[in-house]
Design a protein around this motif. Structure first.
Motif, mmCIF file in Angstrom:
data_model
loop_
_atom_site.group_PDB
_atom_site.id
_atom_site.type_symbol
_atom_site.label_atom_id
_atom_site.label_comp_id
_atom_site.label_asym_id
_atom_site.label_seq_id
_atom_site.Cartn_x
_atom_site.Cartn_y
_atom_site.Cartn_z
ATOM 1 N N VAL A 15 0.830 -1.206 0.000
ATOM 2 C CA VAL A 15 0.000 0.000 0.000
ATOM 3 C C VAL A 15 0.865 1.256 0.000
ATOM 4 N N THR A 16 1.946 1.227 0.764
ATOM 5 C CA THR A 16 2.859 2.372 0.783
ATOM 6 C C THR A 16 3.448 2.626 -0.597
ATOM 7 N N ALA A 17 3.860 1.548 -1.290
ATOM 8 C CA ALA A 17 4.430 1.690 -2.623
ATOM 9 C C ALA A 17 3.387 2.191 -3.629
ATOM 10 N N LEU A 18 2.139 1.718 -3.505
ATOM 11 C CA LEU A 18 1.078 2.170 -4.408
ATOM 12 C C LEU A 18 0.785 3.656 -4.206
ATOM 13 N N ASN A 19 0.751 4.094 -2.960
ATOM 14 C CA ASN A 19 0.540 5.521 -2.682
ATOM 15 C C ASN A 19 1.654 6.368 -3.272
ATOM 16 N N THR A 20 2.878 5.907 -3.080
ATOM 17 C CA THR A 20 4.031 6.660 -3.581
ATOM 18 C C THR A 20 4.025 6.758 -5.099
ATOM 19 N N ALA A 21 3.566 5.681 -5.761
ATOM 20 C CA ALA A 21 3.555 5.654 -7.233
ATOM 21 C C ALA A 21 2.377 6.406 -7.825
ATOM 22 N N GLY A 22 1.431 6.876 -6.997
ATOM 23 C CA GLY A 22 0.319 7.665 -7.517
ATOM 24 C C GLY A 22 -0.928 6.883 -7.834
ATOM 25 N N PHE A 23 -1.041 5.646 -7.355
ATOM 26 C CA PHE A 23 -2.265 4.866 -7.562
ATOM 27 C C PHE A 23 -3.348 5.362 -6.594
ATOM 28 N N THR A 24 -4.595 5.221 -7.003
ATOM 29 C CA THR A 24 -5.727 5.687 -6.195
ATOM 30 C C THR A 24 -6.715 4.551 -5.956
ATOM 31 N N GLU A 25 -7.749 4.847 -5.153
ATOM 32 C CA GLU A 25 -8.802 3.881 -4.830
ATOM 33 C C GLU A 25 -8.215 2.565 -4.338
ATOM 34 N N ILE A 26 -7.269 2.651 -3.440
ATOM 35 C CA ILE A 26 -6.608 1.452 -2.911
ATOM 36 C C ILE A 26 -7.560 0.755 -1.944
ATOM 37 N N THR A 27 -7.805 -0.507 -2.215
ATOM 38 C CA THR A 27 -8.745 -1.301 -1.420
ATOM 39 C C THR A 27 -8.172 -2.698 -1.205
ATOM 40 N N MET A 28 -8.415 -3.242 -0.018
ATOM 41 C CA MET A 28 -7.922 -4.586 0.287
ATOM 42 C C MET A 28 -9.089 -5.487 0.686
ATOM 43 N N PHE A 29 -9.066 -6.739 0.212
ATOM 44 C CA PHE A 29 -10.106 -7.718 0.507
ATOM 45 C C PHE A 29 -9.476 -9.022 0.957
ATOM 46 N N GLU A 30 -10.236 -9.757 1.742
ATOM 47 C CA GLU A 30 -9.886 -11.139 2.094
ATOM 48 C C GLU A 30 -11.032 -12.024 1.628
ATOM 49 N N THR A 31 -10.743 -12.997 0.797
ATOM 50 C CA THR A 31 -11.775 -13.851 0.219
ATOM 51 C C THR A 31 -11.854 -15.166 0.975
ATOM 52 N N LEU A 32 -13.053 -15.484 1.453
ATOM 53 C CA LEU A 32 -13.294 -16.747 2.154
ATOM 54 C C LEU A 32 -14.444 -17.476 1.460
ATOM 55 N N THR A 33 -14.412 -18.788 1.469
ATOM 56 C CA THR A 33 -15.437 -19.581 0.793
ATOM 57 C C THR A 33 -16.040 -20.589 1.762
ATOM 58 N N ARG A 34 -17.292 -20.960 1.487
ATOM 59 C CA ARG A 34 -17.985 -22.003 2.242
ATOM 60 C C ARG A 34 -18.655 -22.955 1.253
ATOM 61 N N PRO A 35 -17.919 -23.896 0.693
ATOM 62 C CA PRO A 35 -18.532 -24.813 -0.278
ATOM 63 C C PRO A 35 -19.513 -25.766 0.392
ATOM 64 N N HIS A 36 -20.583 -26.116 -0.328
ATOM 65 C CA HIS A 36 -21.612 -27.039 0.158
ATOM 66 C C HIS A 36 -21.636 -28.271 -0.734
ATOM 67 N N ASP A 37 -21.880 -29.419 -0.108
ATOM 68 C CA ASP A 37 -22.044 -30.667 -0.839
ATOM 69 C C ASP A 37 -23.544 -30.916 -0.995
ATOM 70 N N ILE A 38 -24.034 -30.925 -2.229
ATOM 71 C CA ILE A 38 -25.456 -31.125 -2.508
ATOM 72 C C ILE A 38 -25.682 -32.605 -2.831
ATOM 73 N N TYR A 39 -26.608 -33.233 -2.119
ATOM 74 C CA TYR A 39 -26.872 -34.648 -2.377
ATOM 75 C C TYR A 39 -28.341 -34.944 -2.064
ATOM 76 N N GLN A 40 -28.791 -36.121 -2.514
ATOM 77 C CA GLN A 40 -30.187 -36.523 -2.345
ATOM 78 C C GLN A 40 -30.294 -37.465 -1.167
ATOM 79 N N GLN A 41 -31.071 -37.074 -0.178
ATOM 80 C CA GLN A 41 -31.249 -37.877 1.016
ATOM 81 C C GLN A 41 -32.397 -38.857 0.815
#
Length: 413
Positions: A216-242
């Motif tokens: 982020v420090t390097a992006l600010n110094t280089a003149g980039f804007t709209e700096i945003t950070m995300f963490e992606t998490l998933t919850r996969p489901h197993d679909i089956y017929q009971q």
């Protein structure tokens, strides 16, 4: 990109799906054989088989599914040379970077090629992906895979350390993706490679927060804007017929019928208990050769109650050696008789429920998987806004996207 035919042919790359955790890519070659714990599968028997078919082994005891490769399946099946990106991160990155058909994208580094395959499919033959890998052996293996999969015309792979030597293109890329140990060292080089006639975007993939702060420090110094950070998490489901053990929810009518039947059973039980209370179990008179352990029922006469003195007198006459409390108390046989009725009632209830469940169709349910394929990581996005008055906006997916490019931004960090 891979085969587009309906049937498997010699030389095709095929995904062998055995279980969720056993997905193997193979190249079909005449005379070849694939062996696993699920059986033996000669390649000659797979040639001419439709993609997506269920194929049984020669012994008939096991089976596998033969699937057409996709970037998602390839991500699950590819040989790991480095830590890879999975579908959740890849889809998010492609969306935020605005990658589309005909886009020009820069990737550093190539690694195992998981992200490369997805981008190549997205940009298509009209687009271009410049991929850079500083490790020579990994670069050569990735180049061989790209050629074998038919995407070498879309991807230009370079063995190069971009942190020191920069990229081979300037003012060309619509977006840049950096998956490097020290992405902040390549920020200035990425700025040179990005086009300046429209809004361009950059994404940095980092496994720890310390790397995010330096990026982020390097992006600010280089003149980039709209700096945003995300963490992606998933919850996969197993679909089956009971099966019938978990049926569809009961209707209001079914609930009403069950309540009526339960009320009838309770009334029958109450009447039986009243009759049992009026009946008295007394020893059966002894006869010659009998031990006298058998019991008989003495019912009260009309107008007589079990607690009346006359009834107690009759019981004393039947067994004068027992007191009134002992005579009137419930016998072991009484308890056994009541228990048997309760068991019969429970069995009837179970049989009724089983009949209802059997008449219902099976239910499709989902279950959250305990093991998630992926890893915790941080995605840092930023925009490079052009200053040229004739610059064109770039419409992308995301909370900070807009039809018009912003001319100022608030630095983050």
């Amino acid at each position: 990109m891979w085969s587009t035919a309906r049937e498997i042919a010699a030389g095709d790359v095929v995904i062998i799906w055995q279980t969720r955790d056993a997905i193997i890519p193979i190249t079909i070659s005449p005379g070849g054989v694939y062996n696993s714990k699920f059986g033996c599968y000669p390649h000659d028997t797979l040639i001419g088989t439709l993609y997506g078919s269920k194929v049984h082994s020669k012994s008939g005891r096991g089976f596998v599914h033969v699937l057409r490769p996709t970037p998602e399946l390839w991500t699950l099946a590819l040989p790991h040379r480095t830590q890879i990106l999975y579908a959740a991160d890849i889809a998010f990155i492609v969306g935020w970077l605005g990658v589309a058909v005909g886009s020009t994208v820069i990737e550093a580094g190539t690694g195992s090629g998981s992200f490369s395959h997805s981008v190549a499919r997205t940009v298509g033959k009209r687009g271009k992906l410049y991929s850079y890998e500083f490790h020579e052996v990994r670069a050569e293996k990735a180049r061989e895979e790209f050629t074998r999969h038919g995407i070498d015309g879309i991807i230009t792979l370079n063995h190069r350390n971009v942190c020191k030597d920069g990229f081979t293109v300037e003012d060309t890329a619509d977006s840049v993706f950096l998956d490097l140990p020290a992405p902040w060292l390549a920020i200035d080089h990425a700025k040179k490679a990005l086009r300046k006639d429209r809004v361009a975007r950059i994404c940095c993939f980092s496994p720890c927060m310390e790397q995010v702060l330096r990026t982020v420090t390097a992006l600010n110094t280089a003149g980039f804007t709209e700096i945003t950070m995300f963490e992606t998490l998933t919850r996969p489901h197993d679909i089956y017929q009971q099966g019938s053990c978990l049926s569809l929810p009961t209707t209001v009518g079914e609930v009403g019928d069950k309540l009526k039947k339960a009320e009838i059973r309770r009334e029958e039980k109450r009447l039986k208990q009243v009759a049992a209370a009026k009946a008295v179990w007394v020893p059966k008179p002894k006869e010659d050769g009998e031990d006298g352990d058998e019991m008989q029922v003495v019912k009260p006469e009309a107008g007589e109650d079990a607690s009346s003195g006359l009834h107690a007198k009759r019981k004393r006459e039947s067994d004068p050696n027992k007191s009134d409390d002992e005579q009137t108390g419930p016998s072991a046989l009484d308890a056994k008789r009541v228990k048997t009725e309760a068991e019969i009632e429970a069995e009837e209830t179970q049989q009724e429920q089983a009949a209802v469940d059997k008449a219902k169709p099976p239910m499709v349910v989902s279950r959250v998987l305990t093991e998630v394929r992926g890893h915790t990581s941080y995605l840092t996005f930023a925009c490079l806004v052009p200053t040229h008055p004739d610059a064109k906006p770039m419409v992308v997916f995301g909370a900070n996207s807009s039809a018009e490019p912003s001319t100022t931004g608030t630095p983050v960090g």
